[in-house]
Design an enzyme around this catalytic site. Structure first.
Site, PDB file in Angstrom:
ATOM      1  N   ASP A 173       0.817  -1.214   0.000  1.00  0.00           N
ATOM      2  CA  ASP A 173       0.000   0.000   0.000  1.00  0.00           C
ATOM      3  C   ASP A 173       0.857   1.274   0.000  1.00  0.00           C
ATOM      4  O   ASP A 173       2.003   1.268   0.442  1.00  0.00           O
ATOM      5  CB  ASP A 173      -0.894   0.037   1.251  1.00  0.00           C
ATOM      6  CG  ASP A 173      -2.034  -0.973   1.199  1.00  0.00           C
ATOM      7  OD1 ASP A 173      -2.081  -1.783   0.249  1.00  0.00           O
ATOM      8  OD2 ASP A 173      -2.864  -0.952   2.122  1.00  0.00           O
ATOM      9  N   HIS A 182       1.732   7.348   3.203  1.00  0.00           N
ATOM     10  CA  HIS A 182       0.780   8.341   2.713  1.00  0.00           C
ATOM     11  C   HIS A 182       1.120   9.746   3.180  1.00  0.00           C
ATOM     12  O   HIS A 182       0.694  10.723   2.584  1.00  0.00           O
ATOM     13  CB  HIS A 182      -0.655   7.951   3.080  1.00  0.00           C
ATOM     14  CG  HIS A 182      -0.986   8.049   4.530  1.00  0.00           C
ATOM     15  ND1 HIS A 182      -0.712   7.052   5.424  1.00  0.00           N
ATOM     16  CD2 HIS A 182      -1.581   9.034   5.236  1.00  0.00           C
ATOM     17  CE1 HIS A 182      -1.132   7.419   6.629  1.00  0.00           C
ATOM     18  NE2 HIS A 182      -1.657   8.610   6.543  1.00  0.00           N
TER      19      HIS A 182
HETATM   20 ZN   LIG Z   1      -2.743   3.324   2.976  1.00  0.00          ZN
END
Ligand SMILES: [Zn+2]
Length: 235
Positions: free
Chosen positions: A46, A201
């Site tokens: 991710d 992120h």
């Molecule tokens: Zn994430």
């Protein structure tokens, strides 16, 4: 195949913000976690792509001839189209992880749609193929989020094996923790949908050596005895 694994799922108390952040919760609609196929492992990554660590990861996966699934942030993908193409060309599956990683449990529907649509469109323009999978940032969702994902042609995906790889400096500890979970899932007759982070992120240049080394340790441990799959194998 679409069953979540959380013990709290269906317990009756799983409504509201708690449920919206619980990976196994099915209150807000079914999502792919992992099927009843012990011995199958899906490595998923991710928050990438990450200019330094994604290429290192691709080299490691190539060495082991293993396919993985990458849930990319649209904003990062748009800035590094060559790297996104490299992921796709190597045969890995590319998924949508939103444009800017908001908590979609408290994002208005029109913005959810824009986050997902813009990301899918960008990824499709780069790799020339539609995006079939969506993983919500933080695992946060509500019914409208999954509905929008499906309207855009994507299956929502969660996970069933995760540890705090984004904050744990020891690759050994990350790998051991995941191995314990993977082996436990196998004893219960489940495949493992494993989350690691090749990006961050909050930081496009996040240091992800521990996560990438942990992935290599998992490959070394399971490559001969288990089958590594991408999410395409589970739909
Ligand atoms: Zn994430």
């Amino acid at each position: 195949m679409y069953a979540g694994l959380g013990a709290a799922a269906g317990a009756g108390l799983a409504v509201g913000a708690y449920a919206s952040l619980w990976p196994g919760s099915r209150v807000f609609g079914a999502a792919i976690a992992a099927p009843a196929r012990p011995g199958e492992l899906a490595l998923t990554f991710d928050d990438g792509p990450n200019a330094t660590w994604t290429p290192r990861l691709l080299d490691i996966l190539a060495k082991h001839q293993v396919g993985a699934t990458f849930f990319l942030l649209g904003s990062r993908a748009a800035a590094q189209p060559e790297l996104v193409r490299r992921i796709a060309t190597a045969g890995h599956t590319i998924g949508n992880h939103s444009w800017s990683h908001p908590n979609l449990a408290c994002t208005r529907a029109s913005r959810v749609r824009e986050e997902l649509r813009q990301t899918s469109q960008t990824l499709q323009q780069i790799v020339g193929a539609p995006v079939k999978f969506f993983r919500p940032p933080f695992g946060a969702r509500r019914p409208v989020v999954f509905r929008i994902a499906r309207e855009l042609g994507m299956e929502p995906v969660l996970w069933n094996a995760m540890t705090s790889d984004w904050s744990e400096p020891s690759a050994d500890r990350i790998a051991k923790d995941l191995m314990k979970k993977i082996d436990g899932l196998e004893r219960r007759g489940r495949a493992a949908n494993i989350v690691l982070h090749d990006g961050g992120h909050l930081d496009a240049a996040a240091h992800r050596e521990p996560s990438i080394t942990a992935a290599e340790l998992l490959l070394e441990r399971y490559a001969k005895s288990h089958r590594f799959v991408t999410l395409d194998a589970w739909v």
